[in-house]
Design an enzyme around this catalytic site. Structure first.
Site, mmCIF file in Angstrom:
data_model
loop_
_atom_site.group_PDB
_atom_site.id
_atom_site.type_symbol
_atom_site.label_atom_id
_atom_site.label_comp_id
_atom_site.label_asym_id
_atom_site.label_seq_id
_atom_site.Cartn_x
_atom_site.Cartn_y
_atom_site.Cartn_z
ATOM 1 N N ARG A 280 0.858 -1.189 0.000
ATOM 2 C CA ARG A 280 0.000 0.000 0.000
ATOM 3 C C ARG A 280 0.892 1.237 0.000
ATOM 4 O O ARG A 280 2.011 1.196 0.511
ATOM 5 C CB ARG A 280 -0.909 0.003 1.232
ATOM 6 C CG ARG A 280 -1.859 -1.189 1.279
ATOM 7 C CD ARG A 280 -2.809 -1.110 2.455
ATOM 8 N NE ARG A 280 -3.667 0.046 2.416
ATOM 9 C CZ ARG A 280 -4.854 0.094 1.801
ATOM 10 N NH1 ARG A 280 -5.333 -0.966 1.184
ATOM 11 N NH2 ARG A 280 -5.579 1.195 1.816
ATOM 12 N N ASP A 319 -1.058 4.839 8.531
ATOM 13 C CA ASP A 319 -0.395 4.364 7.312
ATOM 14 C C ASP A 319 0.427 5.457 6.628
ATOM 15 O O ASP A 319 1.398 5.161 5.931
ATOM 16 C CB ASP A 319 -1.430 3.838 6.299
ATOM 17 C CG ASP A 319 -1.984 2.482 6.711
ATOM 18 O OD1 ASP A 319 -1.679 2.022 7.833
ATOM 19 O OD2 ASP A 319 -2.729 1.883 5.908
ATOM 20 N N HIS A 452 -8.104 -25.008 31.710
ATOM 21 C CA HIS A 452 -8.116 -26.251 30.933
ATOM 22 C C HIS A 452 -9.554 -26.724 30.789
ATOM 23 O O HIS A 452 -10.284 -26.735 31.777
ATOM 24 C CB HIS A 452 -7.303 -27.333 31.647
ATOM 25 C CG HIS A 452 -7.359 -28.655 30.936
ATOM 26 N ND1 HIS A 452 -6.662 -28.891 29.770
ATOM 27 C CD2 HIS A 452 -8.058 -29.790 31.203
ATOM 28 C CE1 HIS A 452 -6.909 -30.132 29.357
ATOM 29 N NE2 HIS A 452 -7.755 -30.690 30.211
HETATM 30 P P1 NAI Z 1 2.671 -6.686 1.859
HETATM 31 O O1 NAI Z 1 3.758 -5.698 1.815
HETATM 32 O O2 NAI Z 1 2.322 -7.361 3.123
HETATM 33 O O3 NAI Z 1 2.979 -7.856 0.816
HETATM 34 C C1 NAI Z 1 3.222 -7.602 -0.548
HETATM 35 C C2 NAI Z 1 3.791 -8.864 -1.159
HETATM 36 O O4 NAI Z 1 3.894 -8.682 -2.552
HETATM 37 C C3 NAI Z 1 5.173 -9.218 -0.631
HETATM 38 O O5 NAI Z 1 5.181 -10.577 -0.302
HETATM 39 C C4 NAI Z 1 6.072 -8.894 -1.819
HETATM 40 O O6 NAI Z 1 7.217 -9.702 -1.845
HETATM 41 C C5 NAI Z 1 5.141 -9.189 -2.983
HETATM 42 N N1 NAI Z 1 5.487 -8.504 -4.221
HETATM 43 C C6 NAI Z 1 5.928 -7.234 -4.365
HETATM 44 N N2 NAI Z 1 6.134 -6.976 -5.682
HETATM 45 C C7 NAI Z 1 5.811 -8.092 -6.361
HETATM 46 C C8 NAI Z 1 5.805 -8.473 -7.728
HETATM 47 N N3 NAI Z 1 6.209 -7.613 -8.665
HETATM 48 N N4 NAI Z 1 5.407 -9.708 -8.074
HETATM 49 C C9 NAI Z 1 5.025 -10.591 -7.123
HETATM 50 N N5 NAI Z 1 5.024 -10.298 -5.823
HETATM 51 C C10 NAI Z 1 5.390 -9.061 -5.436
HETATM 52 O O7 NAI Z 1 1.412 -5.954 1.206
HETATM 53 P P2 NAI Z 1 -0.120 -6.324 1.215
HETATM 54 O O8 NAI Z 1 -0.318 -7.778 1.411
HETATM 55 O O9 NAI Z 1 -0.645 -5.718 -0.035
HETATM 56 O O10 NAI Z 1 -0.660 -5.564 2.483
HETATM 57 C C11 NAI Z 1 -0.522 -4.140 2.587
HETATM 58 C C12 NAI Z 1 -0.503 -3.688 4.022
HETATM 59 O O11 NAI Z 1 -1.758 -3.865 4.613
HETATM 60 C C13 NAI Z 1 0.520 -4.448 4.852
HETATM 61 O O12 NAI Z 1 1.248 -3.538 5.617
HETATM 62 C C14 NAI Z 1 -0.322 -5.306 5.733
HETATM 63 O O13 NAI Z 1 0.276 -5.528 7.003
HETATM 64 C C15 NAI Z 1 -1.619 -4.507 5.861
HETATM 65 N N6 NAI Z 1 -2.725 -5.424 6.064
HETATM 66 C C16 NAI Z 1 -2.888 -5.995 7.281
HETATM 67 C C17 NAI Z 1 -3.868 -6.923 7.476
HETATM 68 C C18 NAI Z 1 -3.983 -7.570 8.803
HETATM 69 O O14 NAI Z 1 -3.525 -7.020 9.785
HETATM 70 N N7 NAI Z 1 -4.540 -8.753 8.879
HETATM 71 C C19 NAI Z 1 -4.783 -7.328 6.413
HETATM 72 C C20 NAI Z 1 -4.497 -6.697 5.175
HETATM 73 C C21 NAI Z 1 -3.517 -5.771 5.027
#
Ligand code: NAI
Length: 473
Positions: A280, A319, A452
């Site tokens: 993001r 963010d 438990h």
């Molecule tokens: P992210 O940064 O967690 O993961 C992005 C992924 O895309 C990485 O594994 C990266 O290696 C891969 N990537 C980057 N460029 C690429 C390419 N050209 N081809 C293939 N893979 C590639 O980002 P994500 O999953 O989009 O999440 C964004 C933010 O939102 C994060 O900071 C996350 O922690 C937060 N978030 C948190 C959630 C939660 O707390 N459960 C739920 C959803 C989002």
């Protein structure tokens, strides 16, 4: 005559509205500027809607496998529009709740686009915020003593690959799907990619994930990521790692087609839809930073531990400042920021104590550093691991896969990290956060009597296992 406030908050997401409520409790006169609905990404385009869909997927799987529990109900069917209706009604209810809280807090909300006009604190004049309205209404001017920037982030994409909201989606678009596709290509196996892969495979969609790194969930502890990958693979998700997607090979026909470079060879992938989940980016544009001393570095606004920017009366949280892009982090940063404005001496956040959660099935959750980071930082560490398979309630629950991993410093007994994968770990990680906040050792967690039978016994056993003292393993 411009309206005057103690603090004007740009952005009414989880960070902004929680900060507004705390500021109001502290007796500050507060205004919030929001161009869309109060609640922001988490409530309308992130945490809440995605978790609602994940829950429906989980219920479908449980129903499908209810035979195991001695409940015979034939084969369940997915009604995706009802799933979406349920998600929307949860969002509506929570949105009404937020509106009600803001009203009760006597916080003025300006429904438009806020921009800092400056001048800076170094000028003898006070700063001003303008609010522009979509319907062309005249701008409103508001004059605050303090400004809090909480403008959040938006999905980023790969350069040269634009989403169209129909075939090529980002996570905002995916939440609006009216029908489930038969198949999907997910680009990026971070938190969003993995949660969507889990949900969609549970809803019988054929899922292929292309990940650039050599493993999924690159920032999680490697063993945890491997367990998530193993369980999702067993459900039918195909993970292709070390895959460099080539944006200009994308073709949209009936299916979306893309080529990726894998170990020097080009391979073609196709599916009905494509979801881009590669991170993001912060919303720093058009908010008037050029009228201030604040500069955007590495895509985000830099602050000190109380979230003051280069202009000490302008704070920024959530963010838009980067770091852990999580709703619970943004809201706590907001509280610290407004308490600092009100001279309350807040405690700066210790980010190593903040839980992070992945709501896939299996769930994963962690606090603190990974084993790889402990190694890199040169710690002499010890590890306690314990499996769900040895926890009575996990058998009762019907989910015995996964484990807990506690990493402690051999020299000081300080806990360095707690990592969990398996049933309900996103709720159970709070205990690990509390342990870290109270500076507990693994021994102290081990001496804490856990009820438990509960799933929570796993943390006690994992903590005891750090010194080889686990009872059931
Ligand atoms: P992210 O940064 O967690 O993961 C992005 C992924 O895309 C990485 O594994 C990266 O290696 C891969 N990537 C980057 N460029 C690429 C390419 N050209 N081809 C293939 N893979 C590639 O980002 P994500 O999953 O989009 O999440 C964004 C933010 O939102 C994060 O900071 C996350 O922690 C937060 N978030 C948190 C959630 C939660 O707390 N459960 C739920 C959803 C989002």
């Amino acid at each position: 005559m411009a309206d005057e406030y103690d603090v004007v908050i740009l952005g009414g997401g989880t960070g902004g509205y929680v900060a507004a409520l705390r500021a109001s409790q502290l007796g500050l006169k507060v205004a919030m500027v929001e161009k869309d609905k109060l609640g922001g990404t988490c409530l309308h385009r992130g945490c809440i809607p995605s978790k609602a869909l994940l829950r429906s997927a989980e219920v479908y799987q449980q129903t499908k496998n209810s035979n195991e529990f001695g409940i015979e109900i034939g084969s369940p069917e997915i009604n995706f529009s009802k799933i979406q209706d349920r998600k929307n009604s949860i969002m509506d209810k929570l949105h009404q709740g937020v509106e009600g809280l803001i009203k009760k807090g006597k916080i003025d909300v300006y429904h438009g686009f806020g921009r800092i006009l400056g001048p800076s604190i170094f000028s003898p004049l006070p700063g001003t915020i303008s609010v522009e309205y979509d319907n062309g209404d005249e701008n409103t001017m508001i004059v605050p003593k303090f400004v809090l920037i909480a403008t959040g982030s938006r999905p980023s994409t790969l350069s040269g690959l634009n989403t169209d909201g129909v075939k090529i989606l980002n996570s905002d678009d995916a939440l609006q799907l009216e029908e489930l596709p038969g198949s999907i290509l997910i680009i990026g196996a971070g938190v969003i990619g993995v949660e969507w892969a889990s949900m969609l495979t549970d809803l019988e969609v054929k899922v292929t994930v292309l990940e650039y790194a050599s493993r999924i969930l690159p920032t999680e502890d490697e063993e945890i990521a491997k367990e998530v990958e193993k369980q999702l693979t067993n459900k039918g998700v195909t993970f292709i790692k070390n895959a460099k997607v080539i944006p200009d090979t994308v073709k949209k026909d009936n299916d979306v087609i893309v080529h990726a470079e894998i170990s020097g060879n080009q391979e073609m992938f196709s599916a009905e839809k494509m979801l881009i989940s590669v991170g993001r980016e912060a919303n720093t544009e058009n908010i008037g930073l050029e009228n201030t001393e604040i500069r955007v570095e590495n895509g985000v606004i830099a602050t000190n531990e109380f979230y003051q920017t280069k202009e000490s009366h302008i704070y920024a949280i959530g963010d838009v400042i980067g770091g852990m892009q999580l709703a619970h982090v943004a809201s706590h940063e907001g509280i610290v920021a407004v308490e600092h404005m009100a001279n309350q001496n807040p405690i700066p956040i210790e980010y190593n104590h903040v839980p992070s959660c992945i709501y896939s099935s299996p769930e994963a959750a962690s606090v603190g550093i990974t084993e790889e980071q402990a190694k890199k930082k040169g710690y002499d560490y010890k590890i306690g691991k314990f499996p769900f398979a040895a926890i009575g309630k996990a058998l009762v629950y019907g989910e015995t896969e996964g484990f807990v991993k506690v990493i402690s410093d051999k020299k000081t007994d300080d806990i360095l990290g707690i990592h969990m994968v398996g049933p309900q770990v996103t709720d159970m990680i709070s205990e690990a956060g509390l342990a870290q906040f109270l500076d507990a050792t693994a021994w102290e967690i081990g001496q804490t009597i856990h009820p438990h039978p509960t799933l929570s016994e796993i943390l006690r056993e994992g903590a005891l296992a750090v010194d080889g003292l686990q009872i059931h393993g």
